[in-house]
Motif scaffolding. Structure first.
Motif, PDB file in Angstrom:
ATOM      1  N   ASP A 103      -8.582  12.844   5.960  1.00 24.90           N
ATOM      2  CA  ASP A 103      -8.293  14.142   6.546  1.00 24.90           C
ATOM      3  C   ASP A 103      -8.166  13.937   8.049  1.00 24.90           C
ATOM      4  O   ASP A 103      -9.145  13.672   8.727  1.00 24.90           O
ATOM      5  N   LEU A 104      -6.949  14.045   8.580  1.00 30.46           N
ATOM      6  CA  LEU A 104      -6.738  13.680   9.969  1.00 30.46           C
ATOM      7  C   LEU A 104      -7.238  14.715  10.958  1.00 30.46           C
ATOM      8  O   LEU A 104      -7.508  14.402  12.102  1.00 30.46           O
ATOM      9  N   GLY A 105      -7.324  15.968  10.524  1.00 32.14           N
ATOM     10  CA  GLY A 105      -7.662  16.994  11.511  1.00 32.14           C
ATOM     11  C   GLY A 105      -6.555  17.008  12.547  1.00 32.14           C
ATOM     12  O   GLY A 105      -5.433  17.385  12.257  1.00 32.14           O
ATOM     13  N   ASP A 106      -6.847  16.629  13.786  1.00 36.32           N
ATOM     14  CA  ASP A 106      -5.735  16.371  14.680  1.00 36.32           C
ATOM     15  C   ASP A 106      -5.356  14.900  14.522  1.00 36.32           C
ATOM     16  O   ASP A 106      -6.060  14.113  13.894  1.00 36.32           O
ATOM     17  N   ILE A 107      -4.233  14.519  15.077  1.00 36.47           N
ATOM     18  CA  ILE A 107      -3.639  13.236  14.760  1.00 36.47           C
ATOM     19  C   ILE A 107      -4.507  12.056  15.158  1.00 36.47           C
ATOM     20  O   ILE A 107      -4.382  10.963  14.612  1.00 36.47           O
ATOM     21  N   PHE A 108      -5.441  12.242  16.103  1.00 34.65           N
ATOM     22  CA  PHE A 108      -6.263  11.129  16.547  1.00 34.65           C
ATOM     23  C   PHE A 108      -7.699  11.231  16.042  1.00 34.65           C
ATOM     24  O   PHE A 108      -8.563  10.512  16.499  1.00 34.65           O
ATOM     25  N   ASP A 109      -7.963  12.114  15.094  1.00 30.61           N
ATOM     26  CA  ASP A 109      -9.328  12.311  14.630  1.00 30.61           C
ATOM     27  C   ASP A 109      -9.379  12.088  13.129  1.00 30.61           C
ATOM     28  O   ASP A 109      -9.273  13.013  12.348  1.00 30.61           O
ATOM     29  N   PHE A 110      -9.548  10.839  12.703  1.00 30.77           N
ATOM     30  CA  PHE A 110      -9.524  10.507  11.296  1.00 30.77           C
ATOM     31  C   PHE A 110     -10.891  10.758  10.669  1.00 30.77           C
ATOM     32  O   PHE A 110     -11.926  10.446  11.233  1.00 30.77           O
ATOM     33  N   LYS A 111     -10.861  11.250   9.445  1.00 34.34           N
ATOM     34  CA  LYS A 111     -12.103  11.502   8.733  1.00 34.34           C
ATOM     35  C   LYS A 111     -11.904  11.155   7.266  1.00 34.34           C
ATOM     36  O   LYS A 111     -11.092  11.757   6.583  1.00 34.34           O
ATOM     37  N   ALA A 112     -12.627  10.162   6.777  1.00 32.67           N
ATOM     38  CA  ALA A 112     -12.464   9.733   5.389  1.00 32.67           C
ATOM     39  C   ALA A 112     -13.313  10.600   4.477  1.00 32.67           C
ATOM     40  O   ALA A 112     -14.429  10.967   4.802  1.00 32.67           O
ATOM     41  N   ASN A 113     -12.769  10.909   3.298  1.00 29.92           N
ATOM     42  CA  ASN A 113     -13.479  11.749   2.348  1.00 29.92           C
ATOM     43  C   ASN A 113     -13.311  11.211   0.938  1.00 29.92           C
ATOM     44  O   ASN A 113     -12.351  10.519   0.635  1.00 29.92           O
ATOM     45  N   SER A 114     -14.237  11.552   0.079  1.00 30.04           N
ATOM     46  CA  SER A 114     -14.064  11.275  -1.343  1.00 30.04           C
ATOM     47  C   SER A 114     -13.096  12.278  -1.925  1.00 30.04           C
ATOM     48  O   SER A 114     -13.225  13.476  -1.737  1.00 30.04           O
ATOM     49  N   CYS A 115     -12.115  11.791  -2.698  1.00 33.80           N
ATOM     50  CA  CYS A 115     -11.096  12.702  -3.209  1.00 33.80           C
ATOM     51  C   CYS A 115     -11.639  13.601  -4.309  1.00 33.80           C
ATOM     52  O   CYS A 115     -11.023  14.589  -4.660  1.00 33.80           O
ATOM     53  N   LYS A 116     -12.789  13.270  -4.907  1.00 39.43           N
ATOM     54  CA  LYS A 116     -13.296  14.081  -5.999  1.00 39.43           C
ATOM     55  C   LYS A 116     -13.964  15.356  -5.502  1.00 39.43           C
ATOM     56  O   LYS A 116     -14.081  16.323  -6.237  1.00 39.43           O
ATOM     57  N   SER A 117     -14.424  15.370  -4.274  1.00 45.67           N
ATOM     58  CA  SER A 117     -15.205  16.518  -3.824  1.00 45.67           C
ATOM     59  C   SER A 117     -14.664  17.170  -2.562  1.00 45.67           C
ATOM     60  O   SER A 117     -15.123  18.232  -2.193  1.00 45.67           O
ATOM     61  N   GLU A 118     -13.727  16.530  -1.899  1.00 45.35           N
ATOM     62  CA  GLU A 118     -13.240  17.064  -0.645  1.00 45.35           C
ATOM     63  C   GLU A 118     -11.715  17.132  -0.647  1.00 45.35           C
ATOM     64  O   GLU A 118     -11.041  16.358  -1.311  1.00 45.35           O
ATOM     65  N   TYR A 119     -11.184  18.060   0.118  1.00 49.35           N
ATOM     66  CA  TYR A 119      -9.745  18.144   0.319  1.00 49.35           C
ATOM     67  C   TYR A 119      -9.345  17.231   1.473  1.00 49.35           C
ATOM     68  O   TYR A 119     -10.024  17.152   2.480  1.00 49.35           O
ATOM     69  N   VAL A 120      -8.232  16.544   1.306  1.00 53.84           N
ATOM     70  CA  VAL A 120      -7.738  15.634   2.331  1.00 53.84           C
ATOM     71  C   VAL A 120      -6.266  15.954   2.582  1.00 53.84           C
ATOM     72  O   VAL A 120      -5.607  16.626   1.780  1.00 53.84           O
ATOM     73  N   GLU A 124      -6.479  17.562  -3.315  1.00 59.98           N
ATOM     74  CA  GLU A 124      -7.667  17.174  -4.060  1.00 59.98           C
ATOM     75  C   GLU A 124      -7.233  16.507  -5.356  1.00 59.98           C
ATOM     76  O   GLU A 124      -6.331  16.994  -6.036  1.00 59.98           O
ATOM     77  N   CYS A 125      -7.864  15.379  -5.706  1.00 62.73           N
ATOM     78  CA  CYS A 125      -7.472  14.657  -6.908  1.00 62.73           C
ATOM     79  C   CYS A 125      -8.666  13.868  -7.418  1.00 62.73           C
ATOM     80  O   CYS A 125      -9.409  13.276  -6.629  1.00 62.73           O
ATOM     81  N   ASP A 126      -8.868  13.843  -8.741  1.00 63.90           N
ATOM     82  CA  ASP A 126      -9.987  13.092  -9.293  1.00 63.90           C
ATOM     83  C   ASP A 126      -9.533  11.790  -9.936  1.00 63.90           C
ATOM     84  O   ASP A 126     -10.266  11.168 -10.701  1.00 63.90           O
ATOM     85  N   ASP A 127      -8.312  11.340  -9.620  1.00 59.56           N
ATOM     86  CA  ASP A 127      -7.815  10.063 -10.134  1.00 59.56           C
ATOM     87  C   ASP A 127      -8.577   8.929  -9.457  1.00 59.56           C
ATOM     88  O   ASP A 127      -8.645   8.866  -8.223  1.00 59.56           O
ATOM     89  N   PRO A 128      -9.153   7.994 -10.210  1.00 63.88           N
ATOM     90  CA  PRO A 128      -9.935   6.912  -9.592  1.00 63.88           C
ATOM     91  C   PRO A 128      -9.118   6.000  -8.687  1.00 63.88           C
ATOM     92  O   PRO A 128      -9.690   5.346  -7.799  1.00 63.88           O
ATOM     93  N   GLY A 150       0.849  -1.179   0.000  1.00 67.86           N
ATOM     94  CA  GLY A 150       0.000   0.000   0.000  1.00 67.86           C
ATOM     95  C   GLY A 150       0.888   1.233   0.000  1.00 67.86           C
ATOM     96  O   GLY A 150       2.062   1.174   0.375  1.00 67.86           O
ATOM     97  N   TYR A 151       0.338   2.343  -0.439  1.00 60.34           N
ATOM     98  CA  TYR A 151       1.084   3.605  -0.448  1.00 60.34           C
ATOM     99  C   TYR A 151       0.335   4.644   0.368  1.00 60.34           C
ATOM    100  O   TYR A 151      -0.902   4.652   0.413  1.00 60.34           O
ATOM    101  N   GLN A 152       1.097   5.520   0.987  1.00 55.94           N
ATOM    102  CA  GLN A 152       0.526   6.673   1.678  1.00 55.94           C
ATOM    103  C   GLN A 152       1.283   7.913   1.209  1.00 55.94           C
ATOM    104  O   GLN A 152       2.511   7.940   1.242  1.00 55.94           O
ATOM    105  N   VAL A 153       0.528   8.904   0.759  1.00 51.56           N
ATOM    106  CA  VAL A 153       1.114  10.138   0.218  1.00 51.56           C
ATOM    107  C   VAL A 153       0.642  11.311   1.050  1.00 51.56           C
ATOM    108  O   VAL A 153      -0.556  11.449   1.332  1.00 51.56           O
ATOM    109  N   ARG A 154       1.574  12.137   1.464  1.00 50.13           N
ATOM    110  CA  ARG A 154       1.222  13.367   2.160  1.00 50.13           C
ATOM    111  C   ARG A 154       2.174  14.466   1.710  1.00 50.13           C
ATOM    112  O   ARG A 154       3.267  14.191   1.200  1.00 50.13           O
ATOM    113  N   ALA A 155       1.769  15.709   1.880  1.00 48.68           N
ATOM    114  CA  ALA A 155       2.580  16.842   1.431  1.00 48.68           C
ATOM    115  C   ALA A 155       2.510  17.970   2.449  1.00 48.68           C
ATOM    116  O   ALA A 155       1.468  18.210   3.058  1.00 48.68           O
TER     117      ALA A 155
END
Length: 333
Positions: free
Chosen positions: A216-233, A205-209, A157-162
């Motif tokens: 979107d982690l918010g703070d480090i212990f508060d995970f929130k999953a989002n669709s990449c097509k409509s939300e920023y993560v 934000e990315c529309d790649d399938p 698996g891959y994890q990308v952050r910037a």
């Protein structure tokens, strides 16, 4: 009408009186050994050993300080573990492709074990900024290319952050001294030249399938999953299934708010900004643990099925996983 009202009150009373006691067998909730350790290539192994607790128990997890850890790398025993402030450390420097096996013995609890393999460093032949912009109020956007070549020999698996780093050099500035009782400025403080390093997490934000969802982690212990097509993560987590053994280019849009960029301060400061992109390769066990842990923390629907966090500790609970990463820094000023 009166009869209907009496019937309604009676029905509510019957429902309120419906109680079914649930009894827990305490013997079935005996604490289990919990081991959490993530191996990173070329780094020492750090592990935390605790005991699980009953789900109605709100006390802290009990830390095990007398465990015996035995680690082998490609079948060769590593040095003994040292313990300090809740963590066990083993001086070892695993390389990509190494196979590790960990055994943890806890007095009175028996032994638990797990194995893992260190993935190879992500092959990232190209990263570059395609364009960038900034408004006068500091609203900044960056569009960048990330090319990724996947190894056919392993399933990861891959994890990308910037992140955006800004080294800010301040000239001599003056700060207003405000008197709240008088409700006016009563003087100025001189701030001598100095330097600050400011770090911004890039919202992506990315529309790649392939990037079907981000986190979107918010703070480090508060995970929130989002669709990449409509939300920023703030990071993407995905398997290599869609491009296993081949290459793929990702075009990602990012944004952040530059705190020190505005017309008032432009003549007092100098910026040195760069974009840092980190790509992590996670072995399958660590990928599944990370994914299910994020999903579990985001599971706030009362009617949804509970999310079982992935575990690879035999006869215990927890994760023994491995990762490798590559980091690229790109000047953007």
């Amino acid at each position: 009408m009166k009869r209907s009202l009496i019937f309604l009150i009676a029905a509510i009373g019957m429902l309120a009186a419906c109680e079914k006691p649930v009894y827990f067998d305490i013997e079935d909730t005996e604490p289990k050994v919990v081991v959490n350790s993530v191996i990173s290539a070329d780094s020492s192994m750090v592990a935390r050993v605790t005991l699980s607790r009953f789900f109605l128990d709100n006390t802290n997890f009990k830390v095990v300080n007398d465990a015996v850890l035995r680690l082998t790398v490609n079948g060769v025993a590593a040095s003994p573990a040292s313990y300090n402030k809740g963590f066990y450390t083993i001086s070892v420097s695993p390389q990509a492709g190494d196979t590790l096996h960990l055994e943890v013995s806890v007095p009175g609890r028996g032994m638990v074990s797990a194995g893992t393999r260190v993935p190879y460093m992500p092959n990232v032949p190209q990263m570059k900024v395609l364009n960038k912009s900034m408004t006068e109020y500091g609203e900044s956007s960056i569009k960048f290319l990330l090319a990724l070549n996947d190894r056919a020999q392993e399933h990861v698996g891959y994890q990308v952050r910037a992140m955006v780093y800004d080294t800010v050099d301040f000239d001599t500035t003056y700060s207003e001294r405000w008197d709240w009782d008088l409700d006016r400025v009563v003087g100025y403080d001189t701030i001598l030249p100095h330097q600050e390093i400011v770090v911004y997490s890039l919202s992506m934000e990315c529309d790649d399938p392939i990037l079907a969802s981000g986190f979107d982690l918010g703070d480090i212990f508060d995970f929130k999953a989002n669709s990449c097509k409509s939300e920023y993560v703030d990071r993407y987590l995905f398997l290599d299934d869609a491009f296993s053994g081949s290459s793929h280019d990702f075009i990602i849009n990012g944004s952040y708010y530059d705190y020190y960029s505005n017309d008032y301060m432009d003549d007092q400061i100098t910026h040195h900004r760069w974009l840092e992109i980190e790509v992590q390769a996670l072995n399958y066990d660590l990928y599944m643990y990370t994914k299910t842990r994020m999903q579990q923390r985001n599971s706030d629907d009362l009617f949804s099925e509970p999310v079982q966090i992935y575990c690879n500790i035999k006869d215990g609970i927890g994760i023994f996983g491995a990762m490798n990463k590559t980091v690229k820094k790109i000047p953007i000023d």
